[in-house]
Structures are given as structure tokens and as C-alpha cells.
Design a protein around this motif. Structure first.
Motif, PDB file in Angstrom:
ATOM      1  N   VAL A 209       0.841  -1.194   0.000  1.00  0.00           N
ATOM      2  CA  VAL A 209       0.000   0.000   0.000  1.00  0.00           C
ATOM      3  C   VAL A 209       0.877   1.245   0.000  1.00  0.00           C
ATOM      4  O   VAL A 209       1.834   1.348   0.772  1.00  0.00           O
ATOM      5  CB  VAL A 209      -0.933   0.021   1.230  1.00  0.00           C
ATOM      6  CG1 VAL A 209      -1.745   1.318   1.264  1.00  0.00           C
ATOM      7  CG2 VAL A 209      -1.864  -1.180   1.218  1.00  0.00           C
ATOM      8  N   SER A 210       0.539   2.217  -0.846  1.00  0.00           N
ATOM      9  CA  SER A 210       1.203   3.517  -0.837  1.00  0.00           C
ATOM     10  C   SER A 210       0.484   4.419   0.157  1.00  0.00           C
ATOM     11  O   SER A 210      -0.741   4.505   0.162  1.00  0.00           O
ATOM     12  CB  SER A 210       1.164   4.144  -2.233  1.00  0.00           C
ATOM     13  OG  SER A 210       1.605   5.484  -2.186  1.00  0.00           O
ATOM     14  N   VAL A 211       1.258   5.100   1.005  1.00  0.00           N
ATOM     15  CA  VAL A 211       0.659   5.960   2.025  1.00  0.00           C
ATOM     16  C   VAL A 211       0.835   7.441   1.684  1.00  0.00           C
ATOM     17  O   VAL A 211       0.742   8.301   2.552  1.00  0.00           O
ATOM     18  CB  VAL A 211       1.248   5.667   3.423  1.00  0.00           C
ATOM     19  CG1 VAL A 211       0.842   4.295   3.892  1.00  0.00           C
ATOM     20  CG2 VAL A 211       2.768   5.806   3.418  1.00  0.00           C
ATOM     21  N   ASN A 212       1.081   7.734   0.412  1.00  0.00           N
ATOM     22  CA  ASN A 212       1.174   9.137  -0.001  1.00  0.00           C
ATOM     23  C   ASN A 212      -0.174   9.818   0.247  1.00  0.00           C
ATOM     24  O   ASN A 212      -1.227   9.310  -0.153  1.00  0.00           O
ATOM     25  CB  ASN A 212       1.549   9.240  -1.479  1.00  0.00           C
ATOM     26  CG  ASN A 212       2.953   8.741  -1.756  1.00  0.00           C
ATOM     27  OD1 ASN A 212       3.824   8.828  -0.892  1.00  0.00           O
ATOM     28  ND2 ASN A 212       3.176   8.198  -2.942  1.00  0.00           N
ATOM     29  N   ARG A 213      -0.130  10.967   0.901  1.00  0.00           N
ATOM     30  CA  ARG A 213      -1.369  11.665   1.251  1.00  0.00           C
ATOM     31  C   ARG A 213      -2.041  12.248   0.008  1.00  0.00           C
ATOM     32  O   ARG A 213      -1.377  12.832  -0.855  1.00  0.00           O
ATOM     33  CB  ARG A 213      -1.101  12.782   2.257  1.00  0.00           C
ATOM     34  CG  ARG A 213      -0.597  12.297   3.609  1.00  0.00           C
ATOM     35  CD  ARG A 213      -0.539  13.437   4.616  1.00  0.00           C
ATOM     36  NE  ARG A 213      -1.860  13.935   4.928  1.00  0.00           N
ATOM     37  CZ  ARG A 213      -2.621  13.465   5.915  1.00  0.00           C
ATOM     38  NH1 ARG A 213      -2.189  12.471   6.656  1.00  0.00           N
ATOM     39  NH2 ARG A 213      -3.808  13.981   6.142  1.00  0.00           N
ATOM     40  N   THR A 214      -3.339  12.077  -0.077  1.00  0.00           N
ATOM     41  CA  THR A 214      -4.127  12.659  -1.163  1.00  0.00           C
ATOM     42  C   THR A 214      -4.902  13.886  -0.683  1.00  0.00           C
ATOM     43  O   THR A 214      -5.512  14.584  -1.483  1.00  0.00           O
ATOM     44  CB  THR A 214      -5.117  11.624  -1.721  1.00  0.00           C
ATOM     45  OG1 THR A 214      -5.936  11.131  -0.652  1.00  0.00           O
ATOM     46  CG2 THR A 214      -4.369  10.452  -2.346  1.00  0.00           C
ATOM     47  N   VAL A 215      -4.888  14.113   0.630  1.00  0.00           N
ATOM     48  CA  VAL A 215      -5.572  15.269   1.209  1.00  0.00           C
ATOM     49  C   VAL A 215      -4.520  16.159   1.872  1.00  0.00           C
ATOM     50  O   VAL A 215      -3.690  15.684   2.640  1.00  0.00           O
ATOM     51  CB  VAL A 215      -6.627  14.839   2.253  1.00  0.00           C
ATOM     52  CG1 VAL A 215      -7.283  16.058   2.885  1.00  0.00           C
ATOM     53  CG2 VAL A 215      -7.674  13.941   1.614  1.00  0.00           C
ATOM     54  N   LYS A 216      -4.562  17.456   1.585  1.00  0.00           N
ATOM     55  CA  LYS A 216      -3.589  18.402   2.133  1.00  0.00           C
ATOM     56  C   LYS A 216      -4.304  19.401   3.036  1.00  0.00           C
ATOM     57  O   LYS A 216      -5.325  19.974   2.657  1.00  0.00           O
ATOM     58  CB  LYS A 216      -2.879  19.141   1.003  1.00  0.00           C
ATOM     59  CG  LYS A 216      -1.813  20.122   1.488  1.00  0.00           C
ATOM     60  CD  LYS A 216      -1.136  20.812   0.318  1.00  0.00           C
ATOM     61  CE  LYS A 216      -0.083  21.806   0.806  1.00  0.00           C
ATOM     62  NZ  LYS A 216       0.591  22.502  -0.328  1.00  0.00           N
ATOM     63  N   VAL A 217      -3.766  19.579   4.241  1.00  0.00           N
ATOM     64  CA  VAL A 217      -4.307  20.575   5.168  1.00  0.00           C
ATOM     65  C   VAL A 217      -3.748  21.939   4.779  1.00  0.00           C
ATOM     66  O   VAL A 217      -2.539  22.159   4.772  1.00  0.00           O
ATOM     67  CB  VAL A 217      -3.930  20.241   6.628  1.00  0.00           C
ATOM     68  CG1 VAL A 217      -4.425  21.345   7.562  1.00  0.00           C
ATOM     69  CG2 VAL A 217      -4.517  18.904   7.039  1.00  0.00           C
ATOM     70  N   LEU A 218      -4.630  22.871   4.442  1.00  0.00           N
ATOM     71  CA  LEU A 218      -4.197  24.193   4.024  1.00  0.00           C
ATOM     72  C   LEU A 218      -3.990  25.125   5.209  1.00  0.00           C
ATOM     73  O   LEU A 218      -3.033  25.899   5.245  1.00  0.00           O
ATOM     74  CB  LEU A 218      -5.227  24.809   3.069  1.00  0.00           C
ATOM     75  CG  LEU A 218      -5.476  24.036   1.774  1.00  0.00           C
ATOM     76  CD1 LEU A 218      -6.530  24.742   0.935  1.00  0.00           C
ATOM     77  CD2 LEU A 218      -4.188  23.859   0.985  1.00  0.00           C
ATOM     78  N   LYS A 219      -4.882  25.045   6.198  1.00  0.00           N
ATOM     79  CA  LYS A 219      -4.794  25.963   7.316  1.00  0.00           C
ATOM     80  C   LYS A 219      -5.593  25.415   8.493  1.00  0.00           C
ATOM     81  O   LYS A 219      -6.646  24.803   8.303  1.00  0.00           O
ATOM     82  CB  LYS A 219      -5.326  27.341   6.912  1.00  0.00           C
ATOM     83  CG  LYS A 219      -5.085  28.448   7.918  1.00  0.00           C
ATOM     84  CD  LYS A 219      -5.580  29.784   7.375  1.00  0.00           C
ATOM     85  CE  LYS A 219      -5.271  30.929   8.319  1.00  0.00           C
ATOM     86  NZ  LYS A 219      -5.783  32.230   7.815  1.00  0.00           N
ATOM     87  N   VAL A 220      -5.085  25.627   9.690  1.00  0.00           N
ATOM     88  CA  VAL A 220      -5.783  25.225  10.909  1.00  0.00           C
ATOM     89  C   VAL A 220      -5.960  26.455  11.788  1.00  0.00           C
ATOM     90  O   VAL A 220      -5.002  27.191  12.031  1.00  0.00           O
ATOM     91  CB  VAL A 220      -5.002  24.129  11.676  1.00  0.00           C
ATOM     92  CG1 VAL A 220      -5.707  23.787  12.982  1.00  0.00           C
ATOM     93  CG2 VAL A 220      -4.852  22.882  10.825  1.00  0.00           C
ATOM     94  N   GLU A 221      -7.181  26.685  12.224  1.00  0.00           N
ATOM     95  CA  GLU A 221      -7.467  27.831  13.080  1.00  0.00           C
ATOM     96  C   GLU A 221      -8.247  27.396  14.306  1.00  0.00           C
ATOM     97  O   GLU A 221      -9.095  26.500  14.213  1.00  0.00           O
ATOM     98  CB  GLU A 221      -8.288  28.890  12.325  1.00  0.00           C
ATOM     99  CG  GLU A 221      -7.564  29.588  11.203  1.00  0.00           C
ATOM    100  CD  GLU A 221      -8.444  30.630  10.530  1.00  0.00           C
ATOM    101  OE1 GLU A 221      -9.679  30.511  10.639  1.00  0.00           O
ATOM    102  OE2 GLU A 221      -7.902  31.547   9.899  1.00  0.00           O
TER     103      GLU A 221
END
Length: 249
Positions: A209-221
Motif C-alpha cells: 500500500v502507498s501511504v502518499n497523502r491525497t488530502v492536504k491541510v491548508l490551514k488550521v485555526e
């Protein structure tokens, strides 16, 4: 019957979460970590099935760096028989976790897979459903009651309109809701015994299994701070403030 329980390492629910200064993510430095509360409920349900004589073995699995072994040992102290760590550098996103769990399911061949319905850090509520789609196994989500019979499991689900009961043919997947049970505390003797229980480590490459992230966190507030409430003398003053200050009427 073998029961596989997936658990996750999260920030302890008693800790006030801090956001990094650059708003890139949550600050985990020197923060107490714990077993996700919904995962605790999943472990408790599996252990109860074993105590009833329905399950013969309870296996817990977690995905992440070496630090997740602490939570796996906690699950072992709560009554699980052995543990599996799928080692990754970071915590993968939900789809990668589901793919990794699919590999573990194919390797272990459990008759029942139990997961918490969601983790309290990301609140995605995705992994159980994704695992069901990938494996083709029937699923009962948001379980508030689980009854295992010969070759099947009845799951009472909490839905918007009340309660719904579904009957699933084993092997099946169940995700737990808060009202399913009250998790026990690990006793000191069981904590000591957990240190000697088997804990196997495998990698994502071993599962293909490849664990490369497909979802990116842009900002956390952090959530916006609420202003303090005020007292009004009478209804007329309340209406006036709602109309002229709050501008909601």
C-alpha cells in the motif's frame, strides 16, 4: 471467532488543543496522547464478546510511528490478546488507512472488524465505510447495540430518525457509537501483563500500500472566541438589543 479492532492515537480529550503559530497544524509538542475514546469503546465491545465466549481472539491494530505502541499496549491491558502496528512515518489520511486495514484484514481473516465511528482529532467518520467498500464486507455503522449470533451480527444503529437494526452476514464491519458500552479501566496487573503480550510490526510496503497523502491541510485555526453574555432588565430591552445590536430581528 476472531475479532480485529482498529485503534488510533489522538490527543487526550482532557487536553486543550493548541494551534501552531503558522497555522499549519495542531501543536503536538509535549502534549499528552491517548487512545481515541471511540476506539476504547470498540476494544471494550470486542473484549466483552470474548468474555461471553463468542470471540476466541481479539487482535488490535494501529497505524503510525513507533509511538502508537503505547496505545496498543493500553488496548492489550484492556483485554486484547495481541497487537499489530503498521509502521508509517506520519499518520496517513483516511483512504490510505482503509487500504492498510484491508491488507491486515486479508492477512488475519477476522470474522468481525470493529472500529470507532470517528477519531476525535479529525472527526472524519470515513475509515469504517471506506474499509467496507474496499473489502466488500457488509457494515453496520454508529452501533449502539451489537448481538452476534451463528454466522451473523445484528447491529442497532443510531440514525437521525431514531434507531435502525440491521442484520449482517459475517464477516462484517461494525463502527461504534458512544452509547454502545462503558469502557473499563485497565488494572495494574493487566497493565503489567500487557507488556508481555505479542506485538508485531509490519510496514506499508509489506501490505503493498502507498501511504502518499491525497488530502492536504491548508490551514488550521482555533474556534472563534465567544463574547461574554449580558443581562437585560426586561423583554423590551431584549428585543431592542436583538434588533439594533445583534441585528437578528
Amino acid at each position: 471467532m476472531k475479532v480485529l479492532v482498529a485503534v488510533k492515537r489522538v490527543i487526550d480529550y482532557n487536553v486543550k488543543v493548541r494551534v501552531k503559530a503558522d497555522n499549519s497544524d495542531v501543536d503536538l509538542a509535549n502534549v499528552k496522547m491517548a487512545l481515541n475514546p471511540f476506539c476504547e469503546i470498540a476494544v471494550e465491545e470486542a473484549v466483552r464478546l470474548k468474555e461471553k465466549g463468542i470471540a476466541e481472539e481479539v487482535v488490535v491494530v494501529s497505524i503510525g510511528p513507533k509511538a502508537v505502541q503505547e496505545q496498543l499496549r493500553t488496548a492489550l491491558a484492556l483485554g486484547a490478546d495481541r497487537a499489530i502496528q503498521v509502521e508509517t512515518e506520519d499518520m496517513p489520511d483516511s483512504l490510505a488507512v482503509a487500504k492498510l486495514l484491508k491488507g491486515v484484514v486479508e492477512k488475519e481473516q477476522p470474522q468481525l472488524v470493529i472500529l470507532g465511528k470517528q477519531a476525535i482529532d479529525s472527526d472524519n467518520n470515513q475509515t469504517g465505510q471506506m474499509l467496507g467498500a474496499l473489502t466488500g464486507m457488509p457494515q453496520g455503522t454508529f452501533a449502539s447495540k451489537v448481538d452476534v449470533a451463528e454466522g451473523s451480527v445484528s447491529v442497532t444503529r443510531e440514525v437521525d430518525g431514531g434507531l435502525q437494526t440491521v442484520k449482517l452476514q459475517l464477516p462484517a464491519i461494525v463502527t461504534t457509537d458512544l452509547r454502545l458500552n462503558e469502557p473499563r479501566y485497565a488494572s495494574l496487573p493487566n497493565i503489567m501483563k500487557a507488556k508481555k503480550k505479542p506485538l508485531d510490526v509490519m510496514t506499508a510496503d509489506e501490505l503493498g500500500v502507498s501511504v502518499n497523502r491525497t488530502v492536504k491541510v491548508l490551514k488550521v485555526e482555533p474556534p472563534a472566541e465567544r463574547s461574554a453574555g449580558i443581562k437585560v432588565a426586561d423583554v423590551a430591552e431584549l428585543v431592542e438589543k436583538l434588533k439594533n445590536e445583534a441585528k437578528v430581528i
